[in-house]
Design a protein around this motif. Sequence first.
Motif, PDB file in Angstrom:
ATOM      1  N   SER A   1       0.844  -1.202   0.000  1.00 30.77           N
ATOM      2  CA  SER A   1       0.000   0.000   0.000  1.00 30.77           C
ATOM      3  C   SER A   1       0.874   1.245   0.000  1.00 30.77           C
ATOM      4  O   SER A   1       1.778   1.383   0.810  1.00 30.77           O
ATOM      5  N   PRO A   2       0.621   2.177  -0.939  1.00 31.78           N
ATOM      6  CA  PRO A   2       1.406   3.405  -1.009  1.00 31.78           C
ATOM      7  C   PRO A   2       0.971   4.398   0.055  1.00 31.78           C
ATOM      8  O   PRO A   2      -0.044   4.223   0.710  1.00 31.78           O
ATOM      9  N   ALA A   3       1.754   5.469   0.186  1.00 29.58           N
ATOM     10  CA  ALA A   3       1.396   6.524   1.131  1.00 29.58           C
ATOM     11  C   ALA A   3       0.097   7.178   0.685  1.00 29.58           C
ATOM     12  O   ALA A   3      -0.167   7.347  -0.492  1.00 29.58           O
ATOM     13  N   GLY A   4      -0.734   7.562   1.649  1.00 28.38           N
ATOM     14  CA  GLY A   4      -1.999   8.199   1.318  1.00 28.38           C
ATOM     15  C   GLY A   4      -3.155   7.230   1.219  1.00 28.38           C
ATOM     16  O   GLY A   4      -4.259   7.606   0.867  1.00 28.38           O
ATOM     17  N   THR A   5      -2.919   5.961   1.539  1.00 29.05           N
ATOM     18  CA  THR A   5      -3.973   4.968   1.468  1.00 29.05           C
ATOM     19  C   THR A   5      -5.069   5.272   2.492  1.00 29.05           C
ATOM     20  O   THR A   5      -4.797   5.683   3.605  1.00 29.05           O
ATOM     21  N   VAL A   6      -6.315   5.064   2.093  1.00 25.91           N
ATOM     22  CA  VAL A   6      -7.458   5.271   2.984  1.00 25.91           C
ATOM     23  C   VAL A   6      -7.849   3.930   3.601  1.00 25.91           C
ATOM     24  O   VAL A   6      -8.038   2.959   2.881  1.00 25.91           O
ATOM     25  N   PHE A   7      -7.965   3.871   4.917  1.00 29.79           N
ATOM     26  CA  PHE A   7      -8.352   2.649   5.606  1.00 29.79           C
ATOM     27  C   PHE A   7      -9.786   2.785   6.094  1.00 29.79           C
ATOM     28  O   PHE A   7     -10.171   3.820   6.641  1.00 29.79           O
ATOM     29  N   LEU A   8     -10.579   1.726   5.906  1.00 28.97           N
ATOM     30  CA  LEU A   8     -11.948   1.704   6.412  1.00 28.97           C
ATOM     31  C   LEU A   8     -11.986   0.850   7.664  1.00 28.97           C
ATOM     32  O   LEU A   8     -11.432  -0.234   7.698  1.00 28.97           O
ATOM     33  N   SER A   9     -12.652   1.345   8.682  1.00 27.47           N
ATOM     34  CA  SER A   9     -12.731   0.597   9.931  1.00 27.47           C
ATOM     35  C   SER A   9     -14.135   0.728  10.500  1.00 27.47           C
ATOM     36  O   SER A   9     -14.669   1.830  10.617  1.00 27.47           O
ATOM     37  N   SER A  10     -14.743  -0.397  10.841  1.00 28.24           N
ATOM     38  CA  SER A  10     -16.082  -0.402  11.427  1.00 28.24           C
ATOM     39  C   SER A  10     -15.983  -0.918  12.856  1.00 28.24           C
ATOM     40  O   SER A  10     -15.509  -2.027  13.095  1.00 28.24           O
ATOM     41  N   VAL A  11     -16.395  -0.080  13.817  1.00 32.74           N
ATOM     42  CA  VAL A  11     -16.265  -0.418  15.235  1.00 32.74           C
ATOM     43  C   VAL A  11     -17.590  -0.135  15.930  1.00 32.74           C
ATOM     44  O   VAL A  11     -18.219   0.900  15.692  1.00 32.74           O
ATOM     45  N   ASP A  12     -18.020  -1.036  16.772  1.00 27.88           N
ATOM     46  CA  ASP A  12     -19.237  -0.839  17.554  1.00 27.88           C
ATOM     47  C   ASP A  12     -18.905   0.033  18.763  1.00 27.88           C
ATOM     48  O   ASP A  12     -18.162  -0.368  19.658  1.00 27.88           O
ATOM     49  N   THR A  13     -19.452   1.249  18.806  1.00 28.94           N
ATOM     50  CA  THR A  13     -19.162   2.188  19.896  1.00 28.94           C
ATOM     51  C   THR A  13     -20.380   2.429  20.777  1.00 28.94           C
ATOM     52  O   THR A  13     -20.484   3.473  21.435  1.00 28.94           O
ATOM     53  N   THR A  14     -21.290   1.470  20.791  1.00 33.48           N
ATOM     54  CA  THR A  14     -22.537   1.644  21.548  1.00 33.48           C
ATOM     55  C   THR A  14     -22.274   1.966  23.009  1.00 33.48           C
ATOM     56  O   THR A  14     -22.925   2.846  23.602  1.00 33.48           O
ATOM     57  N   ASP A  15     -21.305   1.292  23.608  1.00 33.67           N
ATOM     58  CA  ASP A  15     -21.090   1.430  25.051  1.00 33.67           C
ATOM     59  C   ASP A  15     -20.081   2.524  25.405  1.00 33.67           C
ATOM     60  O   ASP A  15     -19.895   2.817  26.601  1.00 33.67           O
ATOM     61  N   ILE A  16     -19.419   3.109  24.428  1.00 39.22           N
ATOM     62  CA  ILE A  16     -18.350   4.052  24.757  1.00 39.22           C
ATOM     63  C   ILE A  16     -18.507   5.412  24.087  1.00 39.22           C
ATOM     64  O   ILE A  16     -17.724   6.325  24.376  1.00 39.22           O
ATOM     65  N   SER A  17     -19.514   5.561  23.211  1.00 37.28           N
ATOM     66  CA  SER A  17     -19.603   6.781  22.409  1.00 37.28           C
ATOM     67  C   SER A  17     -19.924   8.019  23.227  1.00 37.28           C
ATOM     68  O   SER A  17     -19.772   9.140  22.744  1.00 37.28           O
ATOM     69  N   LYS A  18     -20.388   7.872  24.469  1.00 36.51           N
ATOM     70  CA  LYS A  18     -20.753   9.029  25.291  1.00 36.51           C
ATOM     71  C   LYS A  18     -19.614   9.521  26.167  1.00 36.51           C
ATOM     72  O   LYS A  18     -19.720  10.558  26.819  1.00 36.51           O
ATOM     73  N   THR A  19     -18.507   8.780  26.195  1.00 32.01           N
ATOM     74  CA  THR A  19     -17.413   9.111  27.107  1.00 32.01           C
ATOM     75  C   THR A  19     -16.195   9.555  26.308  1.00 32.01           C
ATOM     76  O   THR A  19     -15.690   8.809  25.469  1.00 32.01           O
ATOM     77  N   ALA A  20     -15.705  10.762  26.595  1.00 28.78           N
ATOM     78  CA  ALA A  20     -14.581  11.316  25.847  1.00 28.78           C
ATOM     79  C   ALA A  20     -13.324  10.465  26.014  1.00 28.78           C
ATOM     80  O   ALA A  20     -12.597  10.211  25.043  1.00 28.78           O
ATOM     81  N   GLN A  21     -13.045  10.008  27.247  1.00 25.75           N
ATOM     82  CA  GLN A  21     -11.840   9.224  27.491  1.00 25.75           C
ATOM     83  C   GLN A  21     -11.878   7.909  26.725  1.00 25.75           C
ATOM     84  O   GLN A  21     -10.872   7.489  26.144  1.00 25.75           O
ATOM     85  N   LYS A  22     -13.051   7.255  26.719  1.00 28.76           N
ATOM     86  CA  LYS A  22     -13.183   5.990  25.997  1.00 28.76           C
ATOM     87  C   LYS A  22     -13.028   6.210  24.486  1.00 28.76           C
ATOM     88  O   LYS A  22     -12.422   5.402  23.779  1.00 28.76           O
ATOM     89  N   LEU A  23     -13.597   7.299  23.982  1.00 30.27           N
ATOM     90  CA  LEU A  23     -13.458   7.606  22.563  1.00 30.27           C
ATOM     91  C   LEU A  23     -12.000   7.880  22.201  1.00 30.27           C
ATOM     92  O   LEU A  23     -11.515   7.452  21.152  1.00 30.27           O
ATOM     93  N   PHE A  24     -11.307   8.592  23.095  1.00 29.84           N
ATOM     94  CA  PHE A  24      -9.879   8.841  22.869  1.00 29.84           C
ATOM     95  C   PHE A  24      -9.110   7.533  22.792  1.00 29.84           C
ATOM     96  O   PHE A  24      -8.266   7.346  21.903  1.00 29.84           O
TER      97      PHE A  24
END
Length: 292
Positions: free
Chosen positions: A212-235
Amino acid sequence: MSSSASKKQSRKNAPGARLDPGWDHGIEIDSNKKQFQCKYCGITRAGGVYRLKHHLACTHTNVEPCPSVPEDVRTQMFDLLSASSEESRKKKQRVSTMYDLKEEEGEVKQQAKKCSMDNFVVRKSGGLNVRQTTINEKWKKQDRDEVCQIMARWFYTSAVPFNAVNSPLFPLMIRKLGEYGKGFKPPSYHEMRVTFLKKERKRTMNNFLVNSPAGTVFLSSVDTTDISKTAQKLFELLDGIVEKIGEDNVVQVITDNASNYKAAGKILMEKRKRLFWTPCAAHCIDLMLEDF
């Protein structure tokens, strides 16, 4: 050299030929294996000039996009692929129309044997047979108009950009639907959000992670149901993704403008001094419109 051999060599995409505009931006490495090298990023792939144009147009169709292609070249290659796809569609439509006409002519001849309606179906004018439009043709046009109207309505009500029809994937999608035939069950919300997203992510990663060359776009799917409300967890989540990809490969992180994401973005920039967190422009505009 025979005339047939001369014609074969003169074809636009014949091995060794340089008539296709795509070859202005690539080097043919092996004509027998259809290998090319991109002049901008230097990768070598198989697939000939057709795949080279997809590489330069950044369509993600069976080849990774070029990270260094100039914008004018990317636009030119995309327009060439769109025009080629449209020409192929029209050619298939002409062949289908000719086939339908032959079938209808056969039906007219059979009907002519049963009743004296020749003058109604075919009349002579100046020595030429002038064929009237049949009821079947009118019905077929009405059916197509009805299908196109439903498709257009979906575009309008779902705020899909009109230029989506210029994507090479759009006629491919329509063709696949036609090949499937009646009874096709469309994907559900869950399948689009989870099942097929995972498959597309896997396909994309398989295409990109190898050399993969520089500038490649990566797709990532993550379930954030339990952590999306907390800044520290999101970090911690974002920091883990950056660590997985490699800090040297990440320039920018974009999230929505919610307070927890803003806080997580600031913490991330404090730790990762070489990247930038940016709020999503579309989300900012949406919030402003809601205030209005």
